[in-house]
Design a protein around this motif. Structure first.
Motif, PDB file in Angstrom:
ATOM      1  N   PHE A 129      24.477  -4.531  74.999  1.00 50.12           N
ATOM      2  CA  PHE A 129      24.041  -5.381  73.902  1.00 50.12           C
ATOM      3  C   PHE A 129      25.187  -6.278  73.422  1.00 50.12           C
ATOM      4  O   PHE A 129      24.963  -7.253  72.738  1.00 50.12           O
ATOM      5  N   GLY A 130      26.411  -5.896  73.757  1.00 52.74           N
ATOM      6  CA  GLY A 130      27.556  -6.534  73.129  1.00 52.74           C
ATOM      7  C   GLY A 130      27.751  -5.870  71.781  1.00 52.74           C
ATOM      8  O   GLY A 130      27.097  -4.879  71.460  1.00 52.74           O
ATOM      9  N   PRO A 131      28.647  -6.409  70.961  1.00 50.79           N
ATOM     10  CA  PRO A 131      28.840  -5.806  69.632  1.00 50.79           C
ATOM     11  C   PRO A 131      27.519  -5.783  68.862  1.00 50.79           C
ATOM     12  O   PRO A 131      26.778  -6.768  68.845  1.00 50.79           O
ATOM     13  N   MET A 132      27.224  -4.656  68.227  1.00 52.26           N
ATOM     14  CA  MET A 132      25.964  -4.528  67.497  1.00 52.26           C
ATOM     15  C   MET A 132      25.851  -5.573  66.384  1.00 52.26           C
ATOM     16  O   MET A 132      24.751  -6.033  66.089  1.00 52.26           O
ATOM     17  N   ALA A 133      26.966  -5.954  65.781  1.00 54.66           N
ATOM     18  CA  ALA A 133      26.905  -6.991  64.735  1.00 54.66           C
ATOM     19  C   ALA A 133      26.384  -8.301  65.321  1.00 54.66           C
ATOM     20  O   ALA A 133      25.565  -8.980  64.700  1.00 54.66           O
ATOM     21  N   ASP A 134      26.828  -8.648  66.513  1.00 52.74           N
ATOM     22  CA  ASP A 134      26.317  -9.861  67.169  1.00 52.74           C
ATOM     23  C   ASP A 134      24.850  -9.679  67.553  1.00 52.74           C
ATOM     24  O   ASP A 134      24.040 -10.592  67.394  1.00 52.74           O
ATOM     25  N   HIS A 135      24.523  -8.505  68.063  1.00 53.68           N
ATOM     26  CA  HIS A 135      23.140  -8.236  68.465  1.00 53.68           C
ATOM     27  C   HIS A 135      22.189  -8.449  67.290  1.00 53.68           C
ATOM     28  O   HIS A 135      21.166  -9.123  67.424  1.00 53.68           O
ATOM     29  N   PHE A 136      22.526  -7.872  66.134  1.00 48.59           N
ATOM     30  CA  PHE A 136      21.651  -7.979  64.971  1.00 48.59           C
ATOM     31  C   PHE A 136      21.784  -9.326  64.248  1.00 48.59           C
ATOM     32  O   PHE A 136      21.165  -9.537  63.215  1.00 48.59           O
ATOM     33  N   ARG A 137      22.547 -10.229  64.831  1.00 54.70           N
ATOM     34  CA  ARG A 137      22.533 -11.633  64.400  1.00 54.70           C
ATOM     35  C   ARG A 137      21.769 -12.486  65.419  1.00 54.70           C
ATOM     36  O   ARG A 137      21.803 -13.698  65.374  1.00 54.70           O
ATOM     37  N   GLY A 138      21.117 -11.827  66.375  1.00 53.77           N
ATOM     38  CA  GLY A 138      20.323 -12.530  67.370  1.00 53.77           C
ATOM     39  C   GLY A 138      21.135 -13.094  68.508  1.00 53.77           C
ATOM     40  O   GLY A 138      20.676 -13.961  69.244  1.00 53.77           O
ATOM     41  N   GLN A 139      22.352 -12.575  68.719  1.00 52.38           N
ATOM     42  CA  GLN A 139      23.248 -13.088  69.757  1.00 52.38           C
ATOM     43  C   GLN A 139      23.521 -12.049  70.831  1.00 52.38           C
ATOM     44  O   GLN A 139      24.605 -11.985  71.383  1.00 52.38           O
ATOM     45  N   SER A 140      22.515 -11.244  71.158  1.00 50.25           N
ATOM     46  CA  SER A 140      22.694 -10.169  72.120  1.00 50.25           C
ATOM     47  C   SER A 140      22.919 -10.714  73.519  1.00 50.25           C
ATOM     48  O   SER A 140      22.317 -11.701  73.928  1.00 50.25           O
TER      49      SER A 140
END
Length: 152
Positions: free
Chosen positions: A60-71
């Motif tokens: 997913f990459g960093p979860m913070a990026d994932h939950f910003r729609g940048q997975s």
């Protein structure tokens, strides 16, 4: 404008299992919210179909990026916010559009990609104050780092 509250429940899956991340909206796990919606809409199957995301299993990459729609792992324009109860996000995911602005983060246009005919228009949208959303992601990032630093 009404604003929802976001949090992320980070728990161990099973005995000494991997970290599982479940978004919580207004204090309720997203798994419970979607179960109630699908059951009320008489969708089949429904109830106990979803589980959290397991970052260790996927890129997913960093979860913070994932939950910003940048997975890095999300197919198409929508982001998986829940996976299957079995732990595999591709098996039975709940995906959404995540829109980030300077002031807010919006989750809308929910979809179960394996059941395109399902209508989720009555689920959400969820609107979060950007500052508080970022604080919740910082807490999630810290929990993820702590988990990764522990020997298994």
């Amino acid at each position: 404008m009404i604003s929802n509250e976001i949090g992320f429940d980070c728990r161990q899956r099973g005995d000494d299992g991997p970290l599982e991340v479940i978004a919580c909206i207004d204090g309720a796990p997203l798994t419970e919210l979607i179960d109630k919606f699908e059951i009320a809409a008489r969708m089949q199957p429904a109830g106990d179909c979803y589980g959290g995301l397991i970052p260790e299993f996927y890129r997913f990459g960093p979860m913070a990026d994932h939950f910003r729609g940048q997975s890095t792992a999300a197919p198409g324009s929508k982001t998986p916010v829940l996976g299957c109860e079995c732990g595999e996000w591709g098996c039975w995911p709940l995906v959404t559009t995540i829109t980030v602005t300077d002031d807010q983060v919006i989750w809308d246009a929910f979809e179960q990609p394996h059941r395109k005919a399902r209508d989720y228009s009555g689920f959400g949208p969820f609107r979060f104050e950007r500052r508080r959303y970022d604080e919740a992601l910082a807490t999630l990032t810290a929990a993820e780092a702590l988990r990764q630093s522990k020997p298994r």
